[in-house]
Design a protein around this motif. Sequence first.
Motif, PDB file in Angstrom:
ATOM      1  N   GLY A   1       0.809  -1.218   0.000  1.00  0.00           N
ATOM      2  CA  GLY A   1       0.000   0.000   0.000  1.00  0.00           C
ATOM      3  C   GLY A   1       0.836   1.258   0.000  1.00  0.00           C
ATOM      4  O   GLY A   1       1.944   1.311  -0.550  1.00  0.00           O
ATOM      5  N   GLU A   2       0.316   2.293   0.659  1.00  0.00           N
ATOM      6  CA  GLU A   2       0.988   3.605   0.679  1.00  0.00           C
ATOM      7  C   GLU A   2       2.385   3.512   1.264  1.00  0.00           C
ATOM      8  O   GLU A   2       3.327   4.114   0.763  1.00  0.00           O
ATOM      9  N   THR A   3       2.509   2.772   2.356  1.00  0.00           N
ATOM     10  CA  THR A   3       3.836   2.518   2.923  1.00  0.00           C
ATOM     11  C   THR A   3       4.256   1.137   2.436  1.00  0.00           C
ATOM     12  O   THR A   3       3.735   0.124   2.909  1.00  0.00           O
ATOM     13  N   PRO A   4       5.175   1.083   1.473  1.00  0.00           N
ATOM     14  CA  PRO A   4       5.514  -0.220   0.872  1.00  0.00           C
ATOM     15  C   PRO A   4       6.281  -1.120   1.840  1.00  0.00           C
ATOM     16  O   PRO A   4       7.444  -0.895   2.140  1.00  0.00           O
ATOM     17  N   LEU A   5       5.590  -2.129   2.336  1.00  0.00           N
ATOM     18  CA  LEU A   5       6.180  -3.043   3.304  1.00  0.00           C
ATOM     19  C   LEU A   5       6.431  -4.431   2.732  1.00  0.00           C
ATOM     20  O   LEU A   5       7.008  -5.285   3.407  1.00  0.00           O
ATOM     21  N   LEU A   6       5.995  -4.662   1.497  1.00  0.00           N
ATOM     22  CA  LEU A   6       6.082  -6.005   0.938  1.00  0.00           C
ATOM     23  C   LEU A   6       7.520  -6.508   0.859  1.00  0.00           C
ATOM     24  O   LEU A   6       7.817  -7.626   1.276  1.00  0.00           O
ATOM     25  N   MET A   7       8.426  -5.676   0.355  1.00  0.00           N
ATOM     26  CA  MET A   7       9.810  -6.135   0.232  1.00  0.00           C
ATOM     27  C   MET A   7      10.479  -6.299   1.598  1.00  0.00           C
ATOM     28  O   MET A   7      11.153  -7.316   1.824  1.00  0.00           O
ATOM     29  N   PRO A   8      10.322  -5.351   2.542  1.00  0.00           N
ATOM     30  CA  PRO A   8      10.914  -5.586   3.873  1.00  0.00           C
ATOM     31  C   PRO A   8      10.400  -6.856   4.549  1.00  0.00           C
ATOM     32  O   PRO A   8      11.172  -7.584   5.173  1.00  0.00           O
ATOM     33  N   VAL A   9       9.101  -7.136   4.413  1.00  0.00           N
ATOM     34  CA  VAL A   9       8.550  -8.347   5.016  1.00  0.00           C
ATOM     35  C   VAL A   9       9.103  -9.585   4.310  1.00  0.00           C
ATOM     36  O   VAL A   9       9.481 -10.574   4.952  1.00  0.00           O
TER      37      VAL A   9
ATOM     38  N   MET B   1      11.958  -9.905   2.717  1.00  0.00           N
ATOM     39  CA  MET B   1      13.361 -10.114   3.062  1.00  0.00           C
ATOM     40  C   MET B   1      13.524 -10.530   4.518  1.00  0.00           C
ATOM     41  O   MET B   1      14.477 -11.237   4.858  1.00  0.00           O
ATOM     42  N   SER B   2      12.596 -10.131   5.383  1.00  0.00           N
ATOM     43  CA  SER B   2      12.612 -10.622   6.768  1.00  0.00           C
ATOM     44  C   SER B   2      12.362 -12.124   6.794  1.00  0.00           C
ATOM     45  O   SER B   2      12.984 -12.863   7.567  1.00  0.00           O
ATOM     46  N   LEU B   3      11.448 -12.575   5.931  1.00  0.00           N
ATOM     47  CA  LEU B   3      11.188 -14.010   5.814  1.00  0.00           C
ATOM     48  C   LEU B   3      12.459 -14.738   5.371  1.00  0.00           C
ATOM     49  O   LEU B   3      12.823 -15.771   5.946  1.00  0.00           O
ATOM     50  N   PHE B   4      13.153 -14.192   4.376  1.00  0.00           N
ATOM     51  CA  PHE B   4      14.389 -14.831   3.926  1.00  0.00           C
ATOM     52  C   PHE B   4      15.458 -14.802   5.010  1.00  0.00           C
ATOM     53  O   PHE B   4      16.272 -15.729   5.108  1.00  0.00           O
ATOM     54  N   GLY B   5      15.469 -13.769   5.815  1.00  0.00           N
ATOM     55  CA  GLY B   5      16.418 -13.724   6.925  1.00  0.00           C
ATOM     56  C   GLY B   5      16.203 -14.886   7.885  1.00  0.00           C
ATOM     57  O   GLY B   5      17.159 -15.528   8.331  1.00  0.00           O
ATOM     58  N   MET B   6      14.952 -15.177   8.180  1.00  0.00           N
ATOM     59  CA  MET B   6      14.643 -16.294   9.077  1.00  0.00           C
ATOM     60  C   MET B   6      15.038 -17.636   8.464  1.00  0.00           C
ATOM     61  O   MET B   6      15.457 -18.544   9.171  1.00  0.00           O
ATOM     62  N   MET B   7      14.900 -17.747   7.143  1.00  0.00           N
ATOM     63  CA  MET B   7      15.207 -19.012   6.484  1.00  0.00           C
ATOM     64  C   MET B   7      16.694 -19.143   6.154  1.00  0.00           C
ATOM     65  O   MET B   7      17.305 -20.185   6.413  1.00  0.00           O
ATOM     66  N   ASN B   8      17.283 -18.093   5.606  1.00  0.00           N
ATOM     67  CA  ASN B   8      18.644 -18.195   5.070  1.00  0.00           C
ATOM     68  C   ASN B   8      19.725 -18.359   6.128  1.00  0.00           C
ATOM     69  O   ASN B   8      20.769 -18.945   5.852  1.00  0.00           O
ATOM     70  N   TRP B   9      19.481 -17.824   7.314  1.00  0.00           N
ATOM     71  CA  TRP B   9      20.514 -17.909   8.344  1.00  0.00           C
ATOM     72  C   TRP B   9      20.273 -19.052   9.318  1.00  0.00           C
ATOM     73  O   TRP B   9      20.954 -19.169  10.334  1.00  0.00           O
ATOM     74  N   MET B  10      19.327 -19.903   8.975  1.00  0.00           N
ATOM     75  CA  MET B  10      19.042 -21.071   9.801  1.00  0.00           C
ATOM     76  C   MET B  10      20.286 -21.930   9.985  1.00  0.00           C
ATOM     77  O   MET B  10      20.498 -22.519  11.042  1.00  0.00           O
TER      78      MET B  10
ATOM     79  N   ILE C   1       3.180 -14.610   8.668  1.00  0.00           N
ATOM     80  CA  ILE C   1       1.782 -14.281   8.327  1.00  0.00           C
ATOM     81  C   ILE C   1       1.159 -13.412   9.414  1.00  0.00           C
ATOM     82  O   ILE C   1       0.592 -12.353   9.134  1.00  0.00           O
ATOM     83  N   ALA C   2       1.274 -13.859  10.657  1.00  0.00           N
ATOM     84  CA  ALA C   2       0.678 -13.089  11.751  1.00  0.00           C
ATOM     85  C   ALA C   2       1.349 -11.727  11.892  1.00  0.00           C
ATOM     86  O   ALA C   2       0.665 -10.692  12.084  1.00  0.00           O
ATOM     87  N   GLY C   3       2.659 -11.712  11.779  1.00  0.00           N
ATOM     88  CA  GLY C   3       3.386 -10.450  11.921  1.00  0.00           C
ATOM     89  C   GLY C   3       3.059  -9.469  10.827  1.00  0.00           C
ATOM     90  O   GLY C   3       2.841  -8.271  11.082  1.00  0.00           O
ATOM     91  N   SER C   4       2.971  -9.952   9.597  1.00  0.00           N
ATOM     92  CA  SER C   4       2.680  -9.035   8.489  1.00  0.00           C
ATOM     93  C   SER C   4       1.269  -8.498   8.567  1.00  0.00           C
ATOM     94  O   SER C   4       1.014  -7.331   8.224  1.00  0.00           O
ATOM     95  N   LYS C   5       0.335  -9.309   9.052  1.00  0.00           N
ATOM     96  CA  LYS C   5      -1.035  -8.846   9.187  1.00  0.00           C
ATOM     97  C   LYS C   5      -1.175  -7.802  10.286  1.00  0.00           C
ATOM     98  O   LYS C   5      -2.087  -6.966  10.246  1.00  0.00           O
ATOM     99  N   SER C   6      -0.278  -7.822  11.250  1.00  0.00           N
ATOM    100  CA  SER C   6      -0.355  -6.844  12.343  1.00  0.00           C
ATOM    101  C   SER C   6       0.239  -5.493  11.953  1.00  0.00           C
ATOM    102  O   SER C   6       0.043  -4.497  12.661  1.00  0.00           O
ATOM    103  N   LEU C   7       0.932  -5.452  10.824  1.00  0.00           N
ATOM    104  CA  LEU C   7       1.597  -4.209  10.427  1.00  0.00           C
ATOM    105  C   LEU C   7       0.643  -3.196   9.793  1.00  0.00           C
ATOM    106  O   LEU C   7       0.827  -1.991   9.929  1.00  0.00           O
ATOM    107  N   VAL C   8      -0.328  -3.692   9.050  1.00  0.00           N
ATOM    108  CA  VAL C   8      -1.258  -2.778   8.350  1.00  0.00           C
ATOM    109  C   VAL C   8      -2.683  -3.310   8.463  1.00  0.00           C
ATOM    110  O   VAL C   8      -2.913  -4.492   8.677  1.00  0.00           O
TER     111      VAL C   8
END
Length: 198
Positions: free
Chosen positions: A148-156, A158-167, A191-198
């Motif tokens: 949306g207006e505040t683009p959060l899709l890419m940060p979210v 890449m946060s997902l990849f952070g959780m997976m890639n550094w496992m 999923i829960a975290g991203s839904k709480s952002l907007v």
Amino acid sequence: MARTRAADFEEKQRSILTTAASTFAELGIDRASMAQIASRSGVSKALLYHYYPSKDALIFDIVHTHLSELDDALAQADDANLPAETRLRLIVGQLLEHYRNADNYHQVQLTGKNVLPQEMTDQLRAIERSIVARFSTLLNDINPKLDGETPLLMPVTMSLFGMMNWMYMWFRPNGPISRDAYADIVTRLIIAGSKSLV
């Protein structure tokens, strides 16, 4: 007349890639030499150069093989007929499963691209973008407000990849949690975290 490939060309090539990835992960990209890789692979330096004419070509093939196989595995695991949340869980699980026994390949992916020529790097980044897009598309389907207006899709994403890639830094196969259980945790958190952002 063109030189024909040996019957075991691909098997030897995979063995060299696995040994090279291990050597690069252990010694670092800069310190590992082609001579060390040849010795550890049980082949002559001349034969190694027959497969890979340069260290850059070897690094490129390690990362390209890892990313291409991952991209294919994710495509096979993703079922467009299922709900987006279910699809996300499936591809998170598939990515973590693909990382099984691939820590060395993954480490070379994280560090090796920085030393490669631009043309090689561009090819690898194209595959990475394809992989990232698969996840971000599903995250956007789950919560369109992320874009949306505040683009959060890419940060979210890449946060997902952070959780997976550094496992690989902390996960132990005999530890208190399985890869499958961690896939559930990652999916639910994102999923829960991203839904709480907007």
